[in-house]
Motif scaffolding. Structure first.
Motif, PDB file in Angstrom:
ATOM      1  N   ALA A 102       0.829  -1.209   0.000  1.00 29.68           N
ATOM      2  CA  ALA A 102       0.000   0.000   0.000  1.00 29.68           C
ATOM      3  C   ALA A 102       0.864   1.261   0.000  1.00 29.68           C
ATOM      4  CB  ALA A 102      -0.936  -0.010   1.207  1.00 29.68           C
ATOM      5  N   LYS A 103       1.962   1.217   0.741  1.00 31.18           N
ATOM      6  CA  LYS A 103       2.839   2.395   0.807  1.00 31.18           C
ATOM      7  C   LYS A 103       3.374   2.744  -0.590  1.00 31.18           C
ATOM      8  CE  LYS A 103       2.439   2.258   5.280  1.00 31.18           C
ATOM      9  NZ  LYS A 103       1.370   3.068   5.854  1.00 31.18           N
ATOM     10  N   ARG A 143       0.574   4.020  -3.082  1.00 29.96           N
ATOM     11  CA  ARG A 143       0.196   5.414  -2.841  1.00 29.96           C
ATOM     12  C   ARG A 143       1.330   6.358  -3.227  1.00 29.96           C
ATOM     13  NH1 ARG A 143      -0.701   8.788   2.444  1.00 29.96           N
ATOM     14  NH2 ARG A 143      -2.090  10.409   1.626  1.00 29.96           N
ATOM     15  N   PHE A 157       1.198   7.092  -6.876  1.00 32.54           N
ATOM     16  CA  PHE A 157       0.167   8.086  -7.164  1.00 32.54           C
ATOM     17  C   PHE A 157       0.683   9.498  -6.842  1.00 32.54           C
ATOM     18  CE2 PHE A 157      -3.698  10.087  -4.914  1.00 32.54           C
ATOM     19  CZ  PHE A 157      -4.193  10.693  -6.058  1.00 32.54           C
ATOM     20  N   SER A 182       2.269   9.274   6.327  1.00 29.57           N
ATOM     21  CA  SER A 182       2.359   7.815   6.268  1.00 29.57           C
ATOM     22  C   SER A 182       2.955   7.229   4.999  1.00 29.57           C
ATOM     23  CB  SER A 182       0.984   7.184   6.507  1.00 29.57           C
ATOM     24  OG  SER A 182       0.160   7.382   5.388  1.00 29.57           O
ATOM     25  N   PRO A 188      -5.666  15.555  -4.927  1.00 25.02           N
ATOM     26  CA  PRO A 188      -7.017  15.818  -4.408  1.00 25.02           C
ATOM     27  C   PRO A 188      -7.110  15.458  -2.920  1.00 25.02           C
ATOM     28  CG  PRO A 188      -7.000  13.857  -5.806  1.00 25.02           C
ATOM     29  CD  PRO A 188      -5.630  14.444  -5.882  1.00 25.02           C
ATOM     30  N   SER A 189      -7.932  16.191  -2.193  1.00 26.10           N
ATOM     31  CA  SER A 189      -8.132  15.900  -0.773  1.00 26.10           C
ATOM     32  C   SER A 189      -9.184  14.806  -0.624  1.00 26.10           C
ATOM     33  CB  SER A 189      -8.583  17.189  -0.063  1.00 26.10           C
ATOM     34  OG  SER A 189      -9.796  16.986   0.623  1.00 26.10           O
ATOM     35  N   HIS A 249      -7.581   1.839  -3.100  1.00 20.06           N
ATOM     36  CA  HIS A 249      -7.990   1.856  -1.693  1.00 20.06           C
ATOM     37  C   HIS A 249      -8.506   0.500  -1.216  1.00 20.06           C
ATOM     38  CE1 HIS A 249      -8.379   6.531  -1.766  1.00 20.06           C
ATOM     39  NE2 HIS A 249      -7.138   6.107  -1.784  1.00 20.06           N
ATOM     40  N   GLY A 262      -4.528  -0.978   2.404  1.00 23.76           N
ATOM     41  CA  GLY A 262      -3.906   0.109   3.139  1.00 23.76           C
ATOM     42  C   GLY A 262      -4.760   0.741   4.217  1.00 23.76           C
ATOM     43  N   LEU A 263      -4.164   1.756   4.817  1.00 21.02           N
ATOM     44  CA  LEU A 263      -4.693   2.360   6.033  1.00 21.02           C
ATOM     45  C   LEU A 263      -4.968   3.841   5.845  1.00 21.02           C
ATOM     46  CD1 LEU A 263      -2.003   0.908   8.487  1.00 21.02           C
ATOM     47  CD2 LEU A 263      -4.287  -0.031   8.027  1.00 21.02           C
ATOM     48  N   HIS A 270      -5.705   7.449   8.342  1.00 26.66           N
ATOM     49  CA  HIS A 270      -5.794   8.056   9.676  1.00 26.66           C
ATOM     50  C   HIS A 270      -7.199   8.592   9.913  1.00 26.66           C
ATOM     51  CE1 HIS A 270      -1.453   7.844   9.140  1.00 26.66           C
ATOM     52  NE2 HIS A 270      -1.358   7.989  10.449  1.00 26.66           N
ATOM     53  N   THR A 277      -8.723  11.785   8.370  1.00 29.87           N
ATOM     54  CA  THR A 277      -8.998  11.896   6.935  1.00 29.87           C
ATOM     55  C   THR A 277     -10.477  11.617   6.621  1.00 29.87           C
ATOM     56  OG1 THR A 277      -8.360   9.591   6.531  1.00 29.87           O
ATOM     57  CG2 THR A 277      -6.641  11.263   6.262  1.00 29.87           C
ATOM     58  N   MET A 286      -8.817   0.756   5.037  1.00 21.99           N
ATOM     59  CA  MET A 286      -9.765   1.463   4.179  1.00 21.99           C
ATOM     60  C   MET A 286     -10.822   0.534   3.604  1.00 21.99           C
ATOM     61  SD  MET A 286      -7.597   4.275   2.174  1.00 21.99           S
ATOM     62  CE  MET A 286      -6.342   3.148   1.682  1.00 21.99           C
ATOM     63  N   PHE A 294     -13.757   7.527   2.539  1.00 23.96           N
ATOM     64  CA  PHE A 294     -13.597   8.976   2.360  1.00 23.96           C
ATOM     65  C   PHE A 294     -14.804   9.565   1.639  1.00 23.96           C
ATOM     66  CE2 PHE A 294      -8.943   7.668   1.600  1.00 23.96           C
ATOM     67  CZ  PHE A 294      -8.638   7.760   2.952  1.00 23.96           C
TER      68      PHE A 294
HETATM   69  C1  HEM Z   1      -9.006   9.783  -6.046  1.00 32.04           C
HETATM   70  C2  HEM Z   1      -8.315  10.572  -5.258  1.00 32.04           C
HETATM   71  C3  HEM Z   1      -7.612  10.063  -4.035  1.00 32.04           C
HETATM   72  C4  HEM Z   1      -7.705  10.588  -2.795  1.00 32.04           C
HETATM   73  C5  HEM Z   1      -8.506  11.802  -2.384  1.00 32.04           C
HETATM   74  C6  HEM Z   1      -6.886   9.769  -1.927  1.00 32.04           C
HETATM   75  C7  HEM Z   1      -6.705   9.999  -0.571  1.00 32.04           C
HETATM   76  C8  HEM Z   1      -6.068   9.145   0.287  1.00 32.04           C
HETATM   77  C9  HEM Z   1      -5.932   9.355   1.701  1.00 32.04           C
HETATM   78  C10 HEM Z   1      -6.415  10.556   2.479  1.00 32.04           C
HETATM   79  C11 HEM Z   1      -5.321   8.267   2.226  1.00 32.04           C
HETATM   80  C12 HEM Z   1      -5.003   7.996   3.691  1.00 32.04           C
HETATM   81  C13 HEM Z   1      -3.638   8.455   4.068  1.00 32.04           C
HETATM   82  C14 HEM Z   1      -3.399   8.342   5.546  1.00 32.04           C
HETATM   83  O1  HEM Z   1      -4.262   8.720   6.338  1.00 32.04           O
HETATM   84  O2  HEM Z   1      -2.310   7.883   5.942  1.00 32.04           O
HETATM   85  C15 HEM Z   1      -5.044   7.385   1.128  1.00 32.04           C
HETATM   86  C16 HEM Z   1      -4.414   6.182   1.257  1.00 32.04           C
HETATM   87  C17 HEM Z   1      -4.055   5.399   0.189  1.00 32.04           C
HETATM   88  N1  HEM Z   1      -4.242   5.680  -1.141  1.00 32.04           N
HETATM   89 FE1  HEM Z   1      -5.355   7.182  -1.891  1.00 32.04          FE
HETATM   90  N2  HEM Z   1      -6.335   8.768  -2.648  1.00 32.04           N
HETATM   91  C18 HEM Z   1      -6.738   8.906  -3.945  1.00 32.04           C
HETATM   92  C19 HEM Z   1      -6.352   8.131  -5.010  1.00 32.04           C
HETATM   93  C20 HEM Z   1      -5.472   7.088  -4.918  1.00 32.04           C
HETATM   94  C21 HEM Z   1      -4.877   6.420  -6.050  1.00 32.04           C
HETATM   95  C22 HEM Z   1      -5.079   6.812  -7.502  1.00 32.04           C
HETATM   96  C23 HEM Z   1      -4.115   5.423  -5.547  1.00 32.04           C
HETATM   97  C24 HEM Z   1      -3.260   4.429  -6.291  1.00 32.04           C
HETATM   98  C25 HEM Z   1      -3.624   3.861  -7.409  1.00 32.04           C
HETATM   99  C26 HEM Z   1      -4.232   5.468  -4.108  1.00 32.04           C
HETATM  100  C27 HEM Z   1      -3.665   4.576  -3.247  1.00 32.04           C
HETATM  101  C28 HEM Z   1      -3.726   4.660  -1.871  1.00 32.04           C
HETATM  102  C29 HEM Z   1      -3.209   3.632  -0.972  1.00 32.04           C
HETATM  103  C30 HEM Z   1      -2.613   2.295  -1.387  1.00 32.04           C
HETATM  104  C31 HEM Z   1      -3.395   4.108   0.322  1.00 32.04           C
HETATM  105  C32 HEM Z   1      -2.999   3.416   1.628  1.00 32.04           C
HETATM  106  C33 HEM Z   1      -1.663   3.938   2.091  1.00 32.04           C
HETATM  107  C34 HEM Z   1      -1.172   3.292   3.365  1.00 32.04           C
HETATM  108  O3  HEM Z   1      -1.601   2.192   3.726  1.00 32.04           O
HETATM  109  O4  HEM Z   1      -0.312   3.902   4.001  1.00 32.04           O
HETATM  110  N3  HEM Z   1      -5.041   6.504  -3.757  1.00 32.04           N
HETATM  111  N4  HEM Z   1      -5.503   7.932  -0.036  1.00 32.04           N
END
Ligand code: HEM
Ligand SMILES: *[C@@H]1O[C@H](CO)[C@@H](O)[C@H](O)[C@H]1NC(C)=O
Ligand SMILES: *[C@@H]1O[C@H](CO)[C@@H](O)[C@H](O)[C@H]1NC(C)=O
Ligand SMILES: *[C@@H]1O[C@H](CO)[C@@H](O)[C@H](O)[C@H]1NC(C)=O
Ligand SMILES: *[C@@H]1O[C@H](CO)[C@@H](O)[C@H](O)[C@H]1NC(C)=O
Ligand SMILES: *[C@@H]1O[C@H](CO)[C@@H](O)[C@H](O)[C@H]1NC(C)=O
Length: 323
Positions: free
Chosen positions: A58-59, A62, A65, A96, A163-164, A193, A196-197, A199, A202, A243, A266
């Motif tokens: 997941a790290k 993200r 991205f 994270s 994006p938020s 999503h 992964g995790l 907070h 969010t 998530m 979210f």
């Molecule tokens: C569409 C818009 C997106 C928004 C608004 C968004 C927002 C977020 C947020 C707020 C988190 C949590 C971070 C935290 O609290 O540590 C997160 C986690 C994550 N996002 Fe997104 N994200 C988006 C798109 C994507 C895309 C396109 C990918 C990859 C293809 C992605 C992959 C991930 C992954 C794998 C995590 C988990 C990270 C972890 O476990 O530390 N996200 N995202």
């Protein structure tokens, strides 16, 4: 007859010339001759690390991205801040991200095998694919290579490009569209999503103060909201939750099932149901086979955003530092 053939030839030559002048595109096995073991080295280090620490998948996903949406996929996310510059990784949105040390370990191994040849941008593209693919023991999508590394990384670039999690559909659509990605890509890639995790802060305004009147987001499943409230107090910025409530470490299509059940975590996940076209795509992607095929295609497009190729940028010697 002869004239037509030579016209065709001229056209072909001109096309070839134009693509060379534009720096050449990404391609399969870019390192086949210059560093034949590059892809194997990346995969073996990533699989070794992910087997010990599954959350790295997941790290890296993200991180990919965040790299691609800010200045293109140029590994600018990996650059350390210096005395005079606060880099992307130290912006408020860096919450994270992790695994930088693993990418540096891969970089060192590649510098030993073939000095100044494999870019950090390609390492990240391969590593994010391999990390997600580890559970299947086979690569889930094809990664084209030939990216080069950027020389600029500014924390101030992050906010306007990522994006938020509180974004509505039109904001998400325009954010992706600015990067040349469609609504289809937006929905498919939101499927990241599935692992992964996140907070508490969010999403916790959805639980406690959605419109500033101490209310709950009515579009969030009420049982799921109650569960989340049991984990996150209104001011908690520290606790994390999976998530995808059904399978937070399993890369699968259950994210889309959750979203259809109003259990997208979210506002930005739930927003995918607020547009008819996007909502139809969400439903289609509850099919795992469909999701896997589409995810590979959309990742290919995302990992081509703003790439540096040819002689632009550089091949960093260490991923955390410009040469
Ligand atoms: C569409 C818009 C997106 C928004 C608004 C968004 C927002 C977020 C947020 C707020 C988190 C949590 C971070 C935290 O609290 O540590 C997160 C986690 C994550 N996002 Fe997104 N994200 C988006 C798109 C994507 C895309 C396109 C990918 C990859 C293809 C992605 C992959 C991930 C992954 C794998 C995590 C988990 C990270 C972890 O476990 O530390 N996200 N995202
Ligand atoms: C994230 O950025 C903050 C500054 O906004 C910094 O204090 C923190 O160390 C950074 N975290 C990581 C993991 O880089
Ligand atoms: C979406 O959010 C943006 C930015 O907050 C806002 O300007 C816009 O009016 C919102 N759109 C809809 C349809 O609610
Ligand atoms: C809810 O939001 C409003 C407006 O932003 C704020 O005045 C109020 O203190 C918040 N309530 C809680 C419980 O956080
Ligand atoms: C935040 O989490 C970390 C690690 O999980 C823990 O050590 C720390 O005490 C927590 N801080 C707060 C304020 O709860
Ligand atoms: C980047 O910063 C990290 C954390 O401070 C450090 O461990 C690493 O060695 C640095 N990398 C480079 C290439 O300077």
């Amino acid at each position: 007859m002869k004239k037509i053939t030579s016209r065709v030839l001229v056209f072909v030559l001109m096309t070839a010339l134009v693509s060379v002048c534009m720096g050449g595109d990404l391609r399969k096995k870019f390192y086949e001759k210059s560093c034949p073991n590059a892809e194997t080295i990346v995969q073996s280090i990533v699989w070794k690390r992910v087997s010990i620490k599954p959350e790295l998948a997941a790290k890296f996903l993200r991180m990919q991205f965040h790299d691609c949406f800010v200045r293109g996929c140029d590994a600018s996310i990996l650059i350390n801040s210096t005395a005079g510059n606060t880099a992307e990784k130290d912006s408020g949105a860096n919450l994270s991200l992790a695994g930088y040390d693993v990418l540096e370990e891969i970089k060192s191994a590649l510098e030993s095998a073939c000095p100044s040849t494999v870019s950090c941008a390609d390492i990240l593209a391969l590593a994010s694919r391999d990390a997600v693919s580890f559970q299947f023991k086979t690569p889930l999508w094809e990664v084209l290579t030939g990216r080069r590394d950027g020389r600029v990384s500014l924390a101030s670039d992050v906010r306007g490009n990522l994006p938020s999690p509180f974004s509505n559909f039109s904001t998400l659509e325009s954010s992706f569209s600015k990067k040349g990605l469609t609504v289809h890509d937006l929905v498919v890639l939101s499927g990241g999503h599935t692992i992964g995790l996140a907070h508490c802060n969010t999403f916790s305004p959805r639980l406690y103060n959605f419109t500033g009147k101490g209310d709950q987001d009515p579009s969030l499943d009420s049982k799921y909201a109650a569960t989340l409230k049991g984990i996150c107090s209104p001011t908690d910025t520290n606790t994390t939750v999976e998530m995808d409530p059904q399978s937070g470490t399993n890369f699968d299509s259950s994210y889309f099932t959750s979203v259809t059940q109003n259990k997208g975590l979210f506002v930005s996940d739930a927003a995918l149901l607020t547009d008819r076209g996007a909502s139809n795509i969400v439903k289609e992607l509850t099919s795992q086979a469909k999701f896997f095929t589409e995810f590979g295609q959309s990742m290919k497009r995302m990992t081509a955003i703003g790439v540096l190729t040819g002689t632009t940028g550089e091949i960093r010697k260490a991923c955390g530092k410009i040469n």
